[in-house]
Design a protein around this motif. Structure first.
Motif, PDB file in Angstrom:
ATOM      1  N   CYS A   9       6.281  13.350  83.022  1.00  0.00           N
ATOM      2  CA  CYS A   9       6.772  13.450  84.401  1.00  0.00           C
ATOM      3  C   CYS A   9       6.101  14.650  85.079  1.00  0.00           C
ATOM      4  CB  CYS A   9       8.286  13.652  84.358  1.00  0.00           C
ATOM      5  SG  CYS A   9       9.058  14.029  85.931  1.00  0.00           S
ATOM      6  N   LEU A  11       7.449  16.528  87.150  1.00  0.00           N
ATOM      7  CA  LEU A  11       8.427  17.568  87.475  1.00  0.00           C
ATOM      8  C   LEU A  11       9.154  18.147  86.267  1.00  0.00           C
ATOM      9  CD1 LEU A  11      10.007  15.832  90.616  1.00  0.00           C
ATOM     10  CD2 LEU A  11       8.141  17.479  90.558  1.00  0.00           C
ATOM     11  N   CYS A  12       8.982  17.511  85.082  1.00  0.00           N
ATOM     12  CA  CYS A  12       9.621  18.037  83.869  1.00  0.00           C
ATOM     13  C   CYS A  12       8.823  17.548  82.662  1.00  0.00           C
ATOM     14  CB  CYS A  12      11.085  17.592  83.794  1.00  0.00           C
ATOM     15  SG  CYS A  12      11.292  15.850  83.383  1.00  0.00           S
ATOM     16  N   CYS A  28       9.935  10.745  85.586  1.00  0.00           N
ATOM     17  CA  CYS A  28      10.832  10.274  84.525  1.00  0.00           C
ATOM     18  C   CYS A  28      12.001   9.560  85.208  1.00  0.00           C
ATOM     19  CB  CYS A  28      11.330  11.459  83.698  1.00  0.00           C
ATOM     20  SG  CYS A  28      12.381  12.570  84.650  1.00  0.00           S
ATOM     21  N   HIS A  31      14.162  11.912  87.524  1.00  0.00           N
ATOM     22  CA  HIS A  31      13.481  12.340  88.756  1.00  0.00           C
ATOM     23  C   HIS A  31      13.132  11.168  89.675  1.00  0.00           C
ATOM     24  CE1 HIS A  31      12.960  16.359  86.722  1.00  0.00           C
ATOM     25  NE2 HIS A  31      13.515  16.621  87.881  1.00  0.00           N
TER      26      HIS A  31
HETATM   27 ZN    ZN Z   1      11.256  14.449  85.218  1.00  0.00          ZN
END
Ligand code: ZN
Ligand code: SF4
Ligand code: ZN
Length: 326
Positions: A9, A11-12, A28, A31
């Motif tokens: 992802c 963002l993570c 993911c 998100h």
């Molecule tokens: Zn994520």
């Protein structure tokens, strides 16, 4: 870049389940859900679709788009300060309608969203297939006429601020392009993010205006939301719609983001499409609903196939049904 990095992802560190090319984001599950809810939130703000303190009527068919929309609105309504009321129209289209109604009823119960069900058989004593046979009109044209009329009546009688529809980006752009090809420019003016109220008619808004069909499908499957199995037996994908969808997908594939850019352009230019639109709307001599002629399409239809104009009876029955939801 290793394949492990590619699948993460943006963002993570969780694995990505989708690649949103136009936003250059791999997301993911968590998100992606936040991204879609946030997108609808921003769409409501950008186009001023729903205001704080409003009551909104969400039309829910039991299909993916309206189920996703109702779920998203039930989440973001708290942040935006509006109240959600759901509406399901049961037109008694074979077993399909029964299954769709069950899905909507149980989903609304689980979300604790109040639901109004309008049942065509209870109102008129006939089902959509009976009207198709008696009127010899195509099912989808009759279905559209009935839905427009019933949603308008419920909108007025329930005294909501706005009606919310689950049309998404791909549906709207397909209809826009089809109407452009047929040069029905007036019809394009009704396909923007909102259609203002007109006289007593409640306005309509489309918060999925910038969300694609694939995104609503993914949202529904990730969240495990219930949707009606199968498709309406009358469903026919028109050849023009099919071609237009393929064309739009193909240009989006080569130019990620062009669909949203086109949708924003249409929203900006929506006034230009109101070519020769009649603004002198009168009222139906039977039921009092707005119409451009002397008698509305619903009263005309029922007069022809059932022997009398049913608009007044339908209005008073619906008024009774919605009185406890005001
Ligand atoms: Zn994520
Ligand atoms: Fe109505 Fe046609 Fe859609 Fe079936 S396919 S729900 S008849 S518009
Ligand atoms: Zn009428």
């Amino acid at each position: 870049m290793s394949s492990e990095e590619v699948l993460k992802c943006s963002l993570c560190s969780e694995p990505a389940i989708t690649n949103i090319r136009y936003a250059k984001l791999r997301l993911c599950k968590k998100h992606f859900i936040e991204y879609i809810q946030n997108k609808v939130f921003k769409t409501i703000k950008r186009y001023e679709l729903i205001k704080n303190g409003w009551r909104v009527l969400v039309a829910v068919s039991g299909g993916r788009d309206s189920i996703a929309l109702l779920h998203i609105l039930s989440v973001i309504s708290k942040q935006l300060g509006f109240n959600v009321l759901a509406l399901h129209l049961d037109l008694s289209i074979t077993d399909y309608s029964r299954r769709a109604r069950e899905v909507v009823e149980s989903f609304c119960r689980s979300l604790e969203v109040p639901l109004i069900v309008v049942d065509l058989k209870e109102l008129l004593g006939v089902r959509l297939p009976d009207l198709v046979i008696r009127s010899r009109r195509p099912a989808c044209s009759l279905c559209g006429l009935l839905k427009r009329y019933l949603i308008n009546v419920v909108g007025i009688e329930s005294k909501v601020n706005v009606v919310v529809l689950g049309h998404h980006l791909d549906d709207l752009l397909t209809y826009v392009m089809k109407n452009f090809l047929l040069q029905k420019l007036n019809d394009i003016s009704k396909l923007g993010p909102k259609t203002e109220s007109e006289g007593p008619l409640v306005g309509r808004v489309r918060p999925l205006y910038e969300v694609s069909g694939n995104e609503t499908s993914l949202y529904v499957s990730i969240q495990g939301l219930p949707v009606v199995d199968g498709v309406c037996p009358y469903k026919v994908v028109g050849s023009i719609e099919g071609e237009v969808r393929k064309f739009l997908d193909s240009i989006e594939g080569r130019n990620p983001g062009i669909k949203i850019a086109l949708a924003r352009g249409i929203a900006k230019n929506i006034e230009f499409y109101k070519v020769g639109l009649r603004s002198n709307v009168g009222t139906c001599r039977y039921c009092g609903m707005p119409t451009s002629g002397d008698v509305c399409a619903f009263c005309k239809l029922t007069e022809k196939v059932l022997g009398s104009s049913m608009g007044p009876i339908v209005r008073s029955k619906i008024k009774e049904v919605v009185s406890s939801y005001r």
